[in-house]
Design an enzyme around this catalytic site. Structure first.
Site, PDB file in Angstrom:
ATOM      1  N   SER A  34       0.800  -1.237  -0.012  1.00  0.00           N
ATOM      2  CA  SER A  34       0.055   0.105  -0.139  1.00  0.00           C
ATOM      3  C   SER A  34       0.823   1.296  -0.290  1.00  0.00           C
ATOM      4  CB  SER A  34      -0.896   0.080   1.151  1.00  0.00           C
ATOM      5  OG  SER A  34      -0.181   0.193   2.338  1.00  0.00           O
ATOM      6  N   LYS A  35       0.146   2.244  -0.105  1.00  0.00           N
ATOM      7  CA  LYS A  35       0.882   3.746   0.019  1.00  0.00           C
ATOM      8  C   LYS A  35       1.794   3.744   1.097  1.00  0.00           C
ATOM      9  CE  LYS A  35      -0.980   8.080  -0.663  1.00  0.00           C
ATOM     10  NZ  LYS A  35      -0.294   8.638  -1.816  1.00  0.00           N
TER      11      LYS A  35
END
Ligand code: GLU
Length: 438
Positions: free
Chosen positions: A207-208
């Site tokens: 994820s980010k």
């Protein structure tokens, strides 16, 4: 039969690397086979599928060099066709209408599962089966008359003549539904290949928070498209030998689905940076210089009076330490200014030690006498000093490094001294010796 693959993103404004990796595999697979790679924009979610979100998808594809054959198909234009197919399924008894949950909102069209187990051979995962009792009927047209993802996805793949569907393994469960739809519609199903998830170092979905998760973010950080392409291609696939740094053409030539792994693929930022450095090197000094210059302009570090030859010498000296264009300004600003900061820890460790400044004075005297001021000559001079005084090279190298660069890490000291030049080096050492902190 022409091999035909597609990328079918739902435009949301960002393109996750998991999705673009699927696009890369579809592209590699069809280019390898001399087939076609099509684009379908699954834009039925009218709120999220804005023109800007679609543009983001198109820009990401273009930036990575994933050229598509023909015009993109916008799923929203196919609605009438989806509904026609739903009507046909109703007419043949493969679907029925029901007011689901008795909400009074109207009837949905529900697809009737065949009541048998469904099996298929996934090109990556091998044989997969789902038992009849786990296959529930499902909605294909909502009560408001809008077709559901499963229907649109399958009908469009049939319309587009897709032969191979390569997508993330979050769609495996859907595939059982899709196969039942193919059978009821009377169309041969494509080959399915489900790609393992991309995970972080902890094995969790990437994820980010793991650094960057969208194509645009990597681009903004200064990654080269060929490096991101190469890294993502190797996330779950390998050419079968130990090659890692590869061109697009080399990957096209080597790509097969047989070599796609079924275990989760770990994305490692350090590895990605290394890969970027490797591709950067391939671009050559002129392009690296242009990229670093642009990055330094953005960082507010560029000055018009930086000598081009000196700039190139610095880049050559930094070598593989430059993995992103921004690295030069971030790691080596001391080459371009006398106002470089001194790293506290390095100063403490290398210059505040008992006798460290006396030693630095001796080194200054030694370096003053070196002529011409080449890497080989300063190296030989400090070696001679070490031999004469019974010190190690480590004792001698570190104080000079901290004095001339303010930091304890950097390129090889003697190359660095040569690039900086005698005048700068001596002035910096003298200034360091005169500093109150020492
Ligand atoms: N729009 C779907 C997605 O982005 C398509 C999945 C597929 O490739 O069939 O997940």
């Amino acid at each position: 039969m022409t091999i035909r693959t597609r990328f079918a993103p739902s435009p949301t404004g960002n393109v996750h690397i998991g999705n673009i990796r699927a696009a890369i595999y579809n592209w590699l697979f069809s280019r390898h086979a001399g087939g076609e790679f099509l684009l379908r924009i699954e834009d039925t979610d009218q709120e999220r599928s804005t023109p800007a979100a679609v543009r983001t998808v198109l820009e990401s594809l273009e930036w990575l060099g994933l050229d598509c054959d023909g015009e993109p198909l916008y799923q929203s234009t196919q609605r009438a066709h989806h509904l026609e197919v739903a009507d046909r399924l109703l007419a043949q008894g493969a679907a029925y209408k029901e007011d689901k949950g008795g909400t009074g909102k109207g009837e949905c069209v529900i697809f009737k599962m065949p009541g048998t187990d469904i099996s298929f051979r996934d090109a990556v995962k091998g044989g997969l089966t789902k038992k009849a009792e786990d296959l529930k009927d499902f909605v294909i047209v909502r009560s408001d008359g809008s077709p559901v993802f499963h229907l649109g996805n399958v009908v469009d793949d049939i319309t587009m003549g897709i032969t191979h569907v390569i997508r993330g393994d979050d769609h495996v469960e859907n595939t059982f539904k899709h196969l039942a739809l193919y059978a009821a519609i009377g169309a041969p199903p494509p080959v399915f290949a489900h790609l393992p998830m991309i995970v972080n170092a902890q094995g969790k979905p990437y994820s980010k928070r793991d650094g960057a998760a969208y194509v645009g973010e990597f681009r903004e950080k200064g990654f080269l498209p060929e490096a991101l392409f190469n890294s993502l291609a190797l996330l779950g696939w390998s050419p079968g030998d130990d090659r890692e740094v590869m061109t697009r053409e080399e990957m096209v030539a080597a790509f097969t689905l047989e070599r796609v792994r079924s275990s989760p693929s770990q994305l490692d930022m350090t590895k990605l940076l290394w890969m970027n450095g490797q591709h950067l090197k391939r671009r050559g000094l002129d392009e690296i210089a242009a990229g670093c210059r642009a990055a330094m302009q953005r960082q507010g570090l560029w000055r018009e009076d930086i000598d081009p030859a000196y700039f190139r010498a610095v880049i050559a000296c930094m070598g593989e330490r430059i993995r992103l264009f921004s690295d030069l300004g971030e790691q080596a600003a001391f080459f371009f200014t006398e106002e470089y900061p001194y790293d506290e820890k390095s100063v403490k460790k290398r210059l505040r030690k008992e006798g460290a400044l006396d030693l630095l004075r001796e080194e200054l005297a030694t370096l003053e006498a070196v002529e011409p001021f080449t890497a080989a000559a300063t190296d030989a001079a400090l070696h001679a000093l070490a031999a004469r005084t019974g010190r190690s090279m480590g004792d001698l190298v570190h104080p000079v490094r901290v004095a001339v660069s303010g930091t304890g890490v950097g390129p090889g000291l003697f190359d660095m001294l040569e690039v900086l030049g005698k005048e700068r080096v001596l002035a910096r050492i003298r200034r360091t010796l005169a500093m109150p902190v020492g």
